[in-house]
Motif scaffolding. Structure first.
Motif, PDB file in Angstrom:
ATOM      1  N   MET A 140       0.663  -1.033   0.017  1.00 37.21           N
ATOM      2  CA  MET A 140       0.060  -0.095   0.010  1.00 37.21           C
ATOM      3  C   MET A 140       0.861   1.307  -0.067  1.00 37.21           C
ATOM      4  N   THR A 141       1.811   1.200   0.880  1.00 35.08           N
ATOM      5  CA  THR A 141       2.852   2.369   0.964  1.00 35.08           C
ATOM      6  C   THR A 141       3.362   2.636  -0.505  1.00 35.08           C
ATOM      7  N   ASP A 142       3.849   1.706  -1.341  1.00 31.51           N
ATOM      8  CA  ASP A 142       4.551   1.800  -2.369  1.00 31.51           C
ATOM      9  C   ASP A 142       3.571   2.659  -3.662  1.00 31.51           C
ATOM     10  N   LEU A 143       2.234   2.061  -3.417  1.00 29.83           N
ATOM     11  CA  LEU A 143       1.008   2.343  -4.392  1.00 29.83           C
ATOM     12  C   LEU A 143       0.965   3.924  -4.133  1.00 29.83           C
ATOM     13  N   VAL A 144       0.900   4.174  -2.956  1.00 32.20           N
ATOM     14  CA  VAL A 144       0.282   5.636  -2.582  1.00 32.20           C
ATOM     15  C   VAL A 144       1.397   6.738  -2.771  1.00 32.20           C
ATOM     16  N   ALA A 145       2.448   6.131  -2.428  1.00 31.12           N
ATOM     17  CA  ALA A 145       3.803   6.938  -2.858  1.00 31.12           C
ATOM     18  C   ALA A 145       4.010   7.393  -4.251  1.00 31.12           C
ATOM     19  N   ALA A 146       3.563   6.256  -5.168  1.00 32.92           N
ATOM     20  CA  ALA A 146       3.623   6.560  -6.504  1.00 32.92           C
ATOM     21  C   ALA A 146       2.451   7.365  -7.197  1.00 32.92           C
ATOM     22  N   LEU A 147       1.283   6.997  -6.431  1.00 34.29           N
ATOM     23  CA  LEU A 147       0.045   8.064  -6.775  1.00 34.29           C
ATOM     24  C   LEU A 147       0.260   9.392  -6.545  1.00 34.29           C
ATOM     25  N   VAL A 148       0.818   9.766  -5.238  1.00 33.07           N
ATOM     26  CA  VAL A 148       1.336  11.251  -4.938  1.00 33.07           C
ATOM     27  C   VAL A 148       2.329  11.805  -5.805  1.00 33.07           C
ATOM     28  N   SER A 149       3.503  11.006  -6.204  1.00 34.15           N
ATOM     29  CA  SER A 149       4.378  11.273  -7.132  1.00 34.15           C
ATOM     30  C   SER A 149       3.848  11.743  -8.370  1.00 34.15           C
ATOM     31  N   SER A 150       2.841  10.836  -8.861  1.00 32.65           N
ATOM     32  CA  SER A 150       2.438  11.107 -10.210  1.00 32.65           C
ATOM     33  C   SER A 150       1.688  12.455 -10.450  1.00 32.65           C
ATOM     34  N   ARG A 151       0.829  12.535  -9.400  1.00 33.20           N
ATOM     35  CA  ARG A 151       0.126  13.887  -9.083  1.00 33.20           C
ATOM     36  C   ARG A 151       0.966  15.208  -9.111  1.00 33.20           C
ATOM     37  N   VAL A 152       1.850  15.119  -8.311  1.00 29.98           N
ATOM     38  CA  VAL A 152       2.975  16.296  -8.141  1.00 29.98           C
ATOM     39  C   VAL A 152       3.571  16.433  -9.583  1.00 29.98           C
ATOM     40  N   LEU A 153       4.138  15.422 -10.262  1.00 22.26           N
ATOM     41  CA  LEU A 153       5.013  15.582 -11.381  1.00 22.26           C
ATOM     42  C   LEU A 153       3.802  15.925 -12.438  1.00 22.26           C
ATOM     43  N   GLU A 154       2.487  15.763 -12.448  1.00 22.16           N
ATOM     44  CA  GLU A 154       1.824  15.894 -13.388  1.00 22.16           C
ATOM     45  C   GLU A 154       1.608  17.675 -13.380  1.00 22.16           C
ATOM     46  N   ILE A 155       1.443  18.265 -12.139  1.00 22.63           N
ATOM     47  CA  ILE A 155       1.287  19.762 -12.105  1.00 22.63           C
ATOM     48  C   ILE A 155       2.699  20.264 -12.350  1.00 22.63           C
ATOM     49  N   VAL A 156       3.824  19.671 -12.258  1.00 24.87           N
ATOM     50  CA  VAL A 156       4.988  20.234 -12.337  1.00 24.87           C
ATOM     51  C   VAL A 156       5.293  20.341 -14.044  1.00 24.87           C
ATOM     52  N   ALA A 157       4.440  19.041 -14.866  1.00 23.46           N
ATOM     53  CA  ALA A 157       4.635  19.268 -15.910  1.00 23.46           C
ATOM     54  C   ALA A 157       3.838  20.448 -16.622  1.00 23.46           C
ATOM     55  N   ARG A 158       2.756  20.502 -16.064  1.00 21.15           N
ATOM     56  CA  ARG A 158       1.887  21.666 -16.587  1.00 21.15           C
ATOM     57  C   ARG A 158       2.561  23.211 -16.490  1.00 21.15           C
ATOM     58  N   ARG A 159       3.479  23.340 -15.479  1.00 17.15           N
ATOM     59  CA  ARG A 159       4.256  24.545 -15.654  1.00 17.15           C
ATOM     60  C   ARG A 159       5.622  24.392 -16.463  1.00 17.15           C
ATOM     61  N   GLY A 160       5.698  23.152 -17.232  1.00 18.73           N
ATOM     62  CA  GLY A 160       6.835  23.086 -17.910  1.00 18.73           C
ATOM     63  C   GLY A 160       7.931  22.689 -17.257  1.00 18.73           C
ATOM     64  N   GLY A 161       8.142  22.299 -16.189  1.00 20.19           N
ATOM     65  CA  GLY A 161       9.013  21.825 -15.350  1.00 20.19           C
ATOM     66  C   GLY A 161       9.513  20.322 -15.349  1.00 20.19           C
ATOM     67  N   ALA A 162       9.070  19.599 -16.496  1.00 22.29           N
ATOM     68  CA  ALA A 162       9.317  18.066 -16.742  1.00 22.29           C
ATOM     69  C   ALA A 162       9.489  17.905 -18.093  1.00 22.29           C
ATOM     70  N   HIS A 163      10.239  16.702 -18.386  1.00 22.32           N
ATOM     71  CA  HIS A 163      10.248  16.579 -19.816  1.00 22.32           C
ATOM     72  C   HIS A 163       8.864  15.842 -20.426  1.00 22.32           C
TER      73      HIS A 163
END
Length: 231
Positions: free
Chosen positions: A44-67
């Protein structure tokens, strides 16, 4: 939080002060690899950590901060969310919002330097005390030695000269006559220390020009020169 709120202010306002990365369009070597190994996220911890990371990186990508594009992270987030109960997904979304808010609001502290501490001390110091030293030097016909800060260059400069005037408007500054008949206006708010000193005789106060009386004499003009014996 759900996908219906992706464009709401709770997400869209995060990281709003960040500019896009200049290298985000550059080739990303891992994208060129084809071999993959199986990945098992059973905890469960791995799945939740991956879900949090994907959401954070999604918002970062909206700002042009990710490849990768925001859609790539959104697709990953959707896959992870399907493996978790809805209440767990909500907690992961809230945690991602807290992470992004921390990135938005927590600016790194400015390291304190000796110049920073000195400038803070100067701001607290009494400007009138420095002005009093300038007045004393002017009345006693002394020179002034001082050290002041040059904000544009970020350096300290030491000067010595004759105080000719103390100006109070629009700010408090002293007019110094330096060697070579140069004049500098130094704001007292930028002065770290000032000291009246004995004049060295190499700087003179500029005296006001005196008005001469021209006396005319009758008769023919005769140039003044050496007296000759035949005169």
């Amino acid at each position: 939080m759900s996908d219906d709120h992706d464009d709401g202010p709770s997400w869209d306002g995060l990281l709003s002060g960040y500019s896009p990365r200049e290298d985000r369009e550059a080739p990303f070597p891992p994208d060129l690899l084809e071999d993959e190994s199986p990945v098992f996220l059973s905890g469960m911890t791995d799945l939740v950590a991956a879900l949090v990371s994907s959401r954070v990186l999604e918002i970062v990508a909206r700002r042009g901060g990710a490849h990768h594009t925001p859609d790539a992270y959104a697709s990953l987030r959707a896959r992870l969310a399907r493996a978790l109960p809805s209440h767990v997904v909500n907690h992961a979304e809230a945690e991602a919002a807290r992470v992004l808010s921390w990135l938005t609001d927590a600016s790194p502290p400015i390291p304190e330097t000796p110049a920073t501490r000195q400038l803070e001390a100067m701001d607290v110091a009494d400007l009138e005390t420095r002005a009093g030293l300038v007045r004393y030097a002017m009345d006693a016909e002394l020179e002034l030695e001082l050290e002041h800060h040059l904000p544009r260059d970020g350096i300290w400069e030491r000067l010595r000269g004759v105080p000719e005037d103390l100006v109070t408007e629009p700010e408090l500054f002293v007019v110094l006559r330096l060697y070579g008949d140069r004049v500098r206006e130094v704001p007292l708010a930028h002065v770290r220390w000032v000291m009246p000193v004995e004049p060295r005789g190499q700087i003179r106060r500029r005296e006001a020009p005196q008005i001469a009386e021209v006396v005319t004499f009758p008769g023919r003009f005769r140039p003044v020169g050496p007296v000759r014996s035949d005169d």
